[in-house]
Every structure is written in C-alpha cells, then in structure tokens.
Design a protein around this motif. Sequence first.
Motif, short mmCIF file in Angstrom:
data_model
loop_
_atom_site.label_atom_id
_atom_site.label_comp_id
_atom_site.label_asym_id
_atom_site.label_seq_id
_atom_site.Cartn_x
_atom_site.Cartn_y
_atom_site.Cartn_z
N PRO A 192 0.07 3.84 20.15
CA PRO A 192 -0.97 3.50 21.12
C PRO A 192 -2.12 2.68 20.54
N THR A 193 -2.02 2.20 19.30
CA THR A 193 -3.21 1.65 18.67
C THR A 193 -2.88 0.47 17.77
N LEU A 194 -3.79 -0.53 17.74
CA LEU A 194 -3.55 -1.73 16.94
C LEU A 194 -4.33 -1.73 15.63
N PHE A 195 -5.60 -1.35 15.63
CA PHE A 195 -6.42 -1.50 14.43
C PHE A 195 -5.83 -0.75 13.22
N PRO A 196 -5.53 0.54 13.33
CA PRO A 196 -4.92 1.24 12.18
C PRO A 196 -3.54 0.71 11.84
N PHE A 197 -2.81 0.20 12.84
CA PHE A 197 -1.50 -0.40 12.58
C PHE A 197 -1.65 -1.59 11.65
N VAL A 198 -2.63 -2.45 11.94
CA VAL A 198 -2.87 -3.62 11.09
C VAL A 198 -3.32 -3.17 9.70
N GLU A 199 -4.12 -2.11 9.64
CA GLU A 199 -4.55 -1.60 8.34
C GLU A 199 -3.37 -1.27 7.44
N CYS A 200 -2.38 -0.56 7.98
CA CYS A 200 -1.25 -0.17 7.13
C CYS A 200 -0.38 -1.38 6.77
N GLN A 201 -0.32 -2.37 7.66
CA GLN A 201 0.39 -3.60 7.31
C GLN A 201 -0.28 -4.32 6.15
N THR A 202 -1.60 -4.45 6.22
CA THR A 202 -2.31 -5.19 5.18
C THR A 202 -2.26 -4.48 3.83
N ARG A 203 -2.17 -3.17 3.86
CA ARG A 203 -2.05 -2.41 2.62
C ARG A 203 -0.74 -2.76 1.91
N MET A 204 0.32 -2.92 2.70
CA MET A 204 1.62 -3.27 2.12
C MET A 204 1.60 -4.70 1.57
N VAL A 205 0.96 -5.62 2.29
CA VAL A 205 0.87 -7.01 1.82
C VAL A 205 0.08 -7.08 0.52
N ALA A 206 -1.06 -6.38 0.46
CA ALA A 206 -1.89 -6.41 -0.75
C ALA A 206 -1.15 -5.81 -1.94
N ALA A 207 -0.41 -4.73 -1.70
CA ALA A 207 0.38 -4.13 -2.78
C ALA A 207 1.43 -5.11 -3.29
N TYR A 208 2.03 -5.84 -2.37
CA TYR A 208 3.04 -6.84 -2.75
C TYR A 208 2.41 -7.95 -3.61
N LEU A 209 1.23 -8.41 -3.22
CA LEU A 209 0.59 -9.52 -3.93
C LEU A 209 0.10 -9.13 -5.31
N THR A 210 -0.10 -7.84 -5.55
CA THR A 210 -0.57 -7.40 -6.87
C THR A 210 0.54 -6.77 -7.70
N GLY A 211 1.78 -6.91 -7.26
CA GLY A 211 2.90 -6.41 -8.03
C GLY A 211 3.16 -4.93 -7.92
N HIS A 212 2.47 -4.24 -7.00
CA HIS A 212 2.69 -2.81 -6.80
C HIS A 212 3.82 -2.52 -5.83
N TYR A 213 4.33 -3.56 -5.20
CA TYR A 213 5.41 -3.41 -4.22
C TYR A 213 6.33 -4.61 -4.34
N ALA A 214 7.63 -4.38 -4.29
CA ALA A 214 8.62 -5.46 -4.33
C ALA A 214 9.54 -5.34 -3.12
N LEU A 215 9.89 -6.47 -2.55
CA LEU A 215 10.77 -6.49 -1.39
C LEU A 215 12.21 -6.19 -1.79
N PRO A 216 12.99 -5.64 -0.85
CA PRO A 216 14.43 -5.51 -1.10
C PRO A 216 15.10 -6.88 -1.00
N THR A 217 16.40 -6.92 -1.16
CA THR A 217 17.13 -8.18 -1.06
C THR A 217 17.11 -8.67 0.39
N VAL A 218 17.43 -9.95 0.56
CA VAL A 218 17.46 -10.53 1.90
C VAL A 218 18.46 -9.79 2.79
N ASP A 219 19.64 -9.49 2.26
CA ASP A 219 20.64 -8.77 3.07
C ASP A 219 20.14 -7.39 3.46
N GLU A 220 19.47 -6.71 2.55
CA GLU A 220 18.92 -5.39 2.86
C GLU A 220 17.83 -5.49 3.92
N MET A 221 16.98 -6.52 3.81
CA MET A 221 15.93 -6.70 4.81
C MET A 221 16.52 -6.96 6.19
#
Length: 449
Positions: free
Chosen positions: A366-395
């Motif tokens: 039912p909500t957008l603001f906290p949804f965007v918050e959790c998305q941006t947390r994942m992006v920031a983790a990715y950009l600082t090397g704390h998160y890595a994407l799976p393979t293209v086939d897995e995605m």
Amino acid sequence: MTGPTTAVIGAGISGLTMGKMLGDYGVPYTCFEISDRIGGNWAFGNPNGHSSAYRSLHIDTSKYQLSFRDFPMPEDYPDFPHHTQIKAYLEAYAEAFDLKSRIEFENGVRHAERVSTGSTTGKGWELSLQDGSTRRFDFLVVANGHHWDPRYPDFPGEFTGTTMHSHHYVDPRTPLDLTGKRILVVGLGNSAADITVELSSKTLDNEVTLSTRSGAWIVPKYFAGKPADKLFRTSPHIPLAWQRKAAQAIQPFTAGRPEEYGLPKPNHNFFEAHPTQSVELPLRLGSGDVVAKPNVTLLDGSTVHFEDGTSREIDVIIYATGYNITFPFFDPGFLSAPGNRIRLFKRIFKPGIDDLAFVGFAQAVPTLFPFVECQTRMVAAYLTGHYALPTVDEMEAVITADEQKYLGHVLDTPRHTQQVDYFLYEHDLRAREIPAGRSRATPITKGGS
C-alpha cells in the motif's frame, strides 16, 4: 566508502531517496532535474509538466504507511495529508540530508547513451544535458517517475466536445470552466473517484457520468475509527492465495459490493486489480449525483454510447485512464516499455546492463516511499561492492517467478504490469536477496562495483 560516479535522473520521491542513500554510503553522485524545484509529481503546478496533483488532492495512503522509515512525517500532520503538506515534507527531507546541494536544477538529461569504446559498448554513460553540455558517469539511476505521460483509450468514432486527461485537471475552473456541464469521467482509479466527487457537487450544476471498463472494488479510508491501511499487512509466512481469499471474504462486510450503490459489477475479485479508495463516491452514487455506466462503445458527435445499450449527451470527457512508462532520454531501440512492460530484476536492474538501475518503477501496495527506500538501499550496496547481482540467466528466471507471484492473479492491463506487494517485496530484499548478494560479493571490494 566510495563508488563509481553516479548520475540520478529526476528529483522527485525516487531521486531524492536515491540521493539520500548514496550520501549515506559515500557514493559520489549528481542529480539532474529538468524543473526548478524538487518533488516531481508532488510539486503542484510543477513547470516541467510532470505533476498530476490537483488542487484538492489528499494522499490515499495514510501518513503511517507513507512515511520514510528514517524520517517520519510530523505528528501534527492529519492521517491523510494534503499535497502541499507532502511537498513540505519532501522539502524538510531534502534539507535534513542536504540533498539540494547535489541537484542541478533546470538541467535535465536530454539523452543518455552508453559509452562506446571502439566496436564495443563498455561501462559508463554519456549524458547530453539541458544546458547543452555533455558529461560522463560510471553509473546511471533512472528515477524520472511514471505518472506524467497520459495514456488515452482508443474508442471508435469521433467526439465533438472537449476532452482532457486527469493529468491536466486542476480544479472545477482550471484549465476549463467545468460548471453547468454534462461531464463524463472515464476510469475508476483514485483520481477518477476524486474528480468525479468534486465535479458532482450540486453547487456546480453539472451532470456527471462515470464510465468504467473493468469496474473496481471501493475500499474505505477508515475502519473501526482508524486509517484502514494501518490494519493491512501481508505476511510472507502464509500462502498468498489464502490471504487473498480471507480479504475477499471480509471485503463485502467492510465496504459492500460496488453494484449495491450503482457501479457496474467488477469483472474481477477483490485484490485482482488495484482497489479504489474513496469515502464519498458511494455516497454520491447513492444520492443520484453521479450516474455510473459501463465501458464506452462509440463516440458519435456529442453522443456517447455505452456497453449497456444506453447513450448520453456529453459536453466534456475527462480521461482518468492512467499513464505510459516513458524514457524520453533513451533511444527506443535501446530501451523502452511497450504496453508498460519492462522486465527488471527486483524492479531495479535490467539483465545484461550492469551499470544501470531503475528506482520507483512499481505500483507498490500500500505504500511507495518505504518501497523506494528499500530499493535504493540495494542499489547503494551494489555500488559499494556490498552486493553482487546473480547471472543474467538467474535474473531472468527470478523476474519470471516474481511476475507470477505479484501479477499472476491480477488483470492483464497496462495499469497492473508493475504491481507489487510492498510487505512481501521488502521482506524479500531485506531477508533474502540482499544477504544473498552480499555472499556473492564476498570478499567485499572497496572502491567500485
């Protein structure tokens, strides 16, 4: 931490939240905004033309669900704030985290293209900007929103009266004088309900007709004296089908069936399409101030014909028929969203393009603001090397599974291509995907993605 130089397109809710998170993680970034102000859709009268806010608009999600998790709305705000209060809240958010210092106003991105090296396209982006300059960045975040490019239905025939989209509606006298008119509102989302209620006031001397293709379930804003969405929470530990069945059984006792107060019977069960929140629409229908009709079959001059075989003389049609997902800065051959469909891993990453992220491109219930918050947390983790994407086939496999999970039970329409359940989505990222990505990223490497 440091990370790749990052460009963020847009300073609405998604762009502001992304900027705040990048600042938290120490990632160098610049936000490009075509307008002279922040807020995007919530900046009433935004000169960039991207605001769909009308003068009387209040949020349909209560402040308790809408607030950022690390920046609650003021206690003195009402349960359902006016759009001016949402804009003030975003201004306070930007000031608290010094976000405007990283925004280039009136300098939007005209064109974005991946950097080419010889015969190949490598990492990085070349941006052509509103001020005529060209800049390069390692990473691009798209946060330009998806409620600004109006979508119109394609009805047969020709209407000789006046037409407009709800995107351009401001009030009963702006941009048109909508008094003493025979008005047809097409659609039954939240905006359609609000505008129908406003224009059907007897003080305006209008005749208002409301046409809907699929029908809609109307949900109250309050239940037992409390904002109804405070009582709503999906559990990740109970099968979704069971939870939907329970909600469908309870719904008729909380708000009744739409056909009981004059609306066409929905062509779907409750929670198989986005419900409409309105306290006043059932009353206006029950009072005879609004006449409900099924879908339009033919436009014939000033006469509009409907599926039930009836017709009405109409002066003005207001189309509250949703929006297109549009990326005007990308070449269509590179990336677009035909039919509002774009396959994104966790509604963020396009498989095969690892230097690009999308933020806010979902209809989160039912909500957008906290949804965007959790998305941006994942992006920031990715950009600082704390998160890595799976393979293209897995995605790709996960995208298919997620679409079945979130969309398999809903109507197959452009409005529902981005539907997600916020509670399940947030739990999935927090408890599963981000920890899994952290394991894939081990050992963590500083200074890049």
